[in-house]
Design a protein around this motif. Structure first.
Motif, PDB file in Angstrom:
ATOM      1  N   SER A  75     -12.100 -37.480 -27.464  1.00 54.03           N
ATOM      2  CA  SER A  75     -12.007 -38.282 -28.142  1.00 54.03           C
ATOM      3  C   SER A  75     -12.887 -39.971 -27.844  1.00 54.03           C
ATOM      4  O   SER A  75     -13.845 -40.687 -28.894  1.00 54.03           O
ATOM      5  CB  SER A  75     -10.512 -38.420 -28.418  1.00 54.03           C
ATOM      6  OG  SER A  75      -9.944 -38.515 -26.908  1.00 54.03           O
ATOM      7  N   THR A  76     -13.202 -39.720 -26.485  1.00 56.75           N
ATOM      8  CA  THR A  76     -14.030 -40.675 -25.693  1.00 56.75           C
ATOM      9  C   THR A  76     -14.931 -40.545 -25.485  1.00 56.75           C
ATOM     10  O   THR A  76     -15.533 -41.947 -26.493  1.00 56.75           O
ATOM     11  CB  THR A  76     -13.650 -41.231 -24.363  1.00 56.75           C
ATOM     12  OG1 THR A  76     -12.465 -40.826 -23.869  1.00 56.75           O
ATOM     13  CG2 THR A  76     -14.223 -41.160 -23.434  1.00 56.75           C
ATOM     14  N   LEU A  82     -19.384 -43.320 -32.384  1.00 55.75           N
ATOM     15  CA  LEU A  82     -19.501 -44.102 -33.568  1.00 55.75           C
ATOM     16  C   LEU A  82     -19.760 -45.518 -33.248  1.00 55.75           C
ATOM     17  O   LEU A  82     -20.214 -45.367 -34.249  1.00 55.75           O
ATOM     18  CB  LEU A  82     -18.173 -43.381 -33.655  1.00 55.75           C
ATOM     19  CG  LEU A  82     -17.544 -43.445 -35.529  1.00 55.75           C
ATOM     20  CD1 LEU A  82     -19.055 -42.914 -36.331  1.00 55.75           C
ATOM     21  CD2 LEU A  82     -16.372 -42.625 -35.477  1.00 55.75           C
ATOM     22  N   SER A  83     -18.555 -45.831 -32.570  1.00 57.94           N
ATOM     23  CA  SER A  83     -19.090 -46.878 -32.264  1.00 57.94           C
ATOM     24  C   SER A  83     -20.584 -47.671 -32.519  1.00 57.94           C
ATOM     25  O   SER A  83     -21.796 -48.418 -33.094  1.00 57.94           O
ATOM     26  CB  SER A  83     -18.244 -47.936 -31.072  1.00 57.94           C
ATOM     27  OG  SER A  83     -16.779 -47.157 -31.252  1.00 57.94           O
ATOM     28  N   GLU A  84     -21.133 -46.592 -31.735  1.00 58.47           N
ATOM     29  CA  GLU A  84     -23.059 -47.303 -31.935  1.00 58.47           C
ATOM     30  C   GLU A  84     -23.208 -46.960 -32.377  1.00 58.47           C
ATOM     31  O   GLU A  84     -24.349 -47.633 -33.588  1.00 58.47           O
ATOM     32  CB  GLU A  84     -23.567 -46.396 -30.120  1.00 58.47           C
ATOM     33  CG  GLU A  84     -22.888 -46.630 -29.167  1.00 58.47           C
ATOM     34  CD  GLU A  84     -23.304 -47.678 -28.394  1.00 58.47           C
ATOM     35  OE1 GLU A  84     -25.316 -47.933 -28.910  1.00 58.47           O
ATOM     36  OE2 GLU A  84     -23.212 -49.186 -28.506  1.00 58.47           O
ATOM     37  N   THR A 114      -6.074 -44.447 -19.761  1.00 58.55           N
ATOM     38  CA  THR A 114      -7.450 -44.686 -20.217  1.00 58.55           C
ATOM     39  C   THR A 114      -7.709 -44.975 -22.029  1.00 58.55           C
ATOM     40  O   THR A 114      -8.648 -45.917 -22.032  1.00 58.55           O
ATOM     41  CB  THR A 114      -7.968 -43.105 -20.021  1.00 58.55           C
ATOM     42  OG1 THR A 114      -7.936 -42.883 -19.073  1.00 58.55           O
ATOM     43  CG2 THR A 114      -9.552 -43.072 -20.537  1.00 58.55           C
ATOM     44  N   VAL A 115      -6.830 -44.873 -22.480  1.00 55.44           N
ATOM     45  CA  VAL A 115      -7.211 -44.797 -24.111  1.00 55.44           C
ATOM     46  C   VAL A 115      -6.900 -46.462 -23.728  1.00 55.44           C
ATOM     47  O   VAL A 115      -8.062 -47.142 -24.419  1.00 55.44           O
ATOM     48  CB  VAL A 115      -6.387 -44.797 -24.926  1.00 55.44           C
ATOM     49  CG1 VAL A 115      -6.425 -45.602 -26.395  1.00 55.44           C
ATOM     50  CG2 VAL A 115      -6.106 -43.002 -25.340  1.00 55.44           C
ATOM     51  N   GLN A 121     -13.337 -51.427 -23.812  1.00 57.13           N
ATOM     52  CA  GLN A 121     -14.721 -51.398 -23.293  1.00 57.13           C
ATOM     53  C   GLN A 121     -14.983 -51.441 -25.056  1.00 57.13           C
ATOM     54  O   GLN A 121     -16.830 -51.618 -25.003  1.00 57.13           O
ATOM     55  CB  GLN A 121     -13.958 -50.189 -22.429  1.00 57.13           C
ATOM     56  CG  GLN A 121     -13.959 -50.003 -20.843  1.00 57.13           C
ATOM     57  CD  GLN A 121     -13.658 -48.931 -20.802  1.00 57.13           C
ATOM     58  OE1 GLN A 121     -13.854 -47.601 -21.550  1.00 57.13           O
ATOM     59  NE2 GLN A 121     -13.471 -48.655 -19.721  1.00 57.13           N
ATOM     60  N   TYR A 122     -14.642 -50.647 -25.882  1.00 54.81           N
ATOM     61  CA  TYR A 122     -15.003 -50.688 -26.840  1.00 54.81           C
ATOM     62  C   TYR A 122     -14.540 -51.795 -28.073  1.00 54.81           C
ATOM     63  O   TYR A 122     -15.469 -51.774 -29.197  1.00 54.81           O
ATOM     64  CB  TYR A 122     -15.105 -49.112 -27.806  1.00 54.81           C
ATOM     65  CG  TYR A 122     -15.370 -47.980 -26.543  1.00 54.81           C
ATOM     66  CD1 TYR A 122     -16.005 -48.130 -25.878  1.00 54.81           C
ATOM     67  CD2 TYR A 122     -14.709 -47.086 -26.750  1.00 54.81           C
ATOM     68  CE1 TYR A 122     -16.893 -46.981 -24.669  1.00 54.81           C
ATOM     69  CE2 TYR A 122     -14.847 -46.119 -25.979  1.00 54.81           C
ATOM     70  CZ  TYR A 122     -16.245 -45.970 -24.369  1.00 54.81           C
ATOM     71  OH  TYR A 122     -15.686 -45.090 -24.081  1.00 54.81           O
TER      72      TYR A 122
END
Length: 381
Positions: A75-76, A82-84, A114-115, A121-122
């Motif tokens: 998922s990470t 997917l963001s990129e 972490t999420v 981060q994203y």
């Protein structure tokens, strides 16, 4: 002398990336067995996923898409890629992170941290739903009652419904999950072993649930787990294959990109039935790397006989969730827990479990009220 120089030149050529022929390779792709450099690995990894998205028309511009985020490697990497791709190819998507807190102390609480870091981060909004809020139970509570056998049944059923409920809260158009090629191949085998024709007919679909509340997509359908998470490449000190000097070196997309993910396995899953299928798949992959894709292709090519009676999709009379029975599986399992009979809903019902519930609900009104007060969710579908 000339022979020696020729051999040296040949070895030098063999140590160049087979795609760009400019840089030295750092890994051998499990899917194609190509020796490629880091830069080419990034390119082909992301381009293959982009092509899967485009060819299967997974998204439309303007859609709101939730990414099922557990904090694990799949998922990470999915959230990052997917963001990129959304930015690079102008998909026009509004992306969100959706996490489910099953209530597993020492596992899920750590992974959710972490999420939360991934959220920053994203730059993706995060929604977290818990089993405790939705069902009144945590997995810690359930395991105390039922033990380590069959606990994955509860978690799988509750988690699937929780994701749909979270997606409904976010008002998204699609839900994407990090299921990879290995996962899908395992599912094909499991459904064959169980004789589950209904699930076998749809388990290889890249988009499922189109007749349900929110469709689910699997952009990693053809992506090998070893290319997502740590996998051993047999490399020598030059980072290429050698027959005389072999050491283990670990390379992954997540490793190269230095992505922040949680790598601990669930503490309650060592006895999961899926684990046996996973080991079998890994053995096949070692003998023949394309075995994973071949199993998926076989699943895609299965045709269900027209005479086979398939379950009809309806809605649960108790909570409104999609179900082929009068009560959905989550309500059946939850009712068993609330009655102190956790094994009541385990196994496949052959006209018995839901039928029995309907008979039981015809008991005194006080019993009916008791059931109504313990519905499995608070959202309508």
């Amino acid at each position: 002398m000339e022979a020696s120089e020729g051999k040296s030149k040949k070895q030098g050529a063999s140590r160049l990336c087979c795609l760009c022929n400019q840089r030295r390779p750092v890994l051998k792709r499990p899917k194609t067995l190509q020796q490629i450099c880091k830069e080419c690995f990034y390119e082909v990894f992301e381009e293959e996923i982009h092509q899967v998205i485009v060819k299967n028309h997974l998204f439309k511009s303007g859609e709101r898409v939730a990414i099922g985020a557990s904090g694990g490697k799949d998922s990470t990497v999915l959230a990052y890629v997917l963001s990129e791709l959304n930015r690079r190819h102008s998909y026009g998507l509004d992306l969100f992170l959706l996490s489910i807190d099953e209530g597993i102390t020492g596992y899920r609480d750590d992974s959710l941290e972490t999420v939360k870091r991934n959220e920053l981060q994203y730059g993706l909004p995060l929604q977290i739903l818990s089993y405790k809020d939705l069902y009144g139970w945590t997995m810690d509570d359930i395991v105390k009652m039922i033990g380590l056998k069959n606990n994955c049944t509860f978690c799988g059923v509750f988690r699937r419904q929780a994701l749909d409920r979270g997606a409904a809260l976010l008002k998204v158009d699609k839900l994407v999950t990090g299921h990879n090629a290995d996962d899908i191949a395992e599912t094909v085998l499991l459904n064959i072993l169980r004789g589950d024709i209904a699930r076998l007919s749809r388990c290889t679909s890249i988009t499922t649930g189109e007749d349900g509340p929110i469709p689910r997509c699997k952009p990693f359908k053809y992506t090998y787990e070893k290319e997502i998470v740590i996998y051993p490449s047999l490399l020598n000190h030059f980072l290429v294959l050698s027959l005389t000097s072999i050491v283990f070196f670990f390379h992954t997309y997540a490793y190269f990109k230095k992505l922040d993910y949680f790598s601990t396995e669930c503490i309650y899953s060592p006895n999961a039935y899926r684990g046996f299928a996973r080991e079998f798949i890994k053995d096949l992959e070692r003998l023949r790397p394309r075995a994973i894709l071949d199993i998926i292709k076989s699943g895609e090519d299965f045709r269900i006989a027209t005479t086979t009676k398939m379950p009809e999709q309806g809605t649960c009379e108790r909570c409104g969730y999609i179900s082929s029975q009068k009560w959905c599986k989550a309500c059946v399992l939850l009712d068993g827990l609330n009655r102190g009979l956790p094994k009541m809903g385990i196994g496949r019902a052959r006209g018995g479990v839901n039928g029995d519930h309907q008979k039981e609900t015809k008991k005194p009104a006080s019993a009916a009220r008791s059931l109504e007060s313990k519905q499995c969710g608070s959202l309508d579908f």
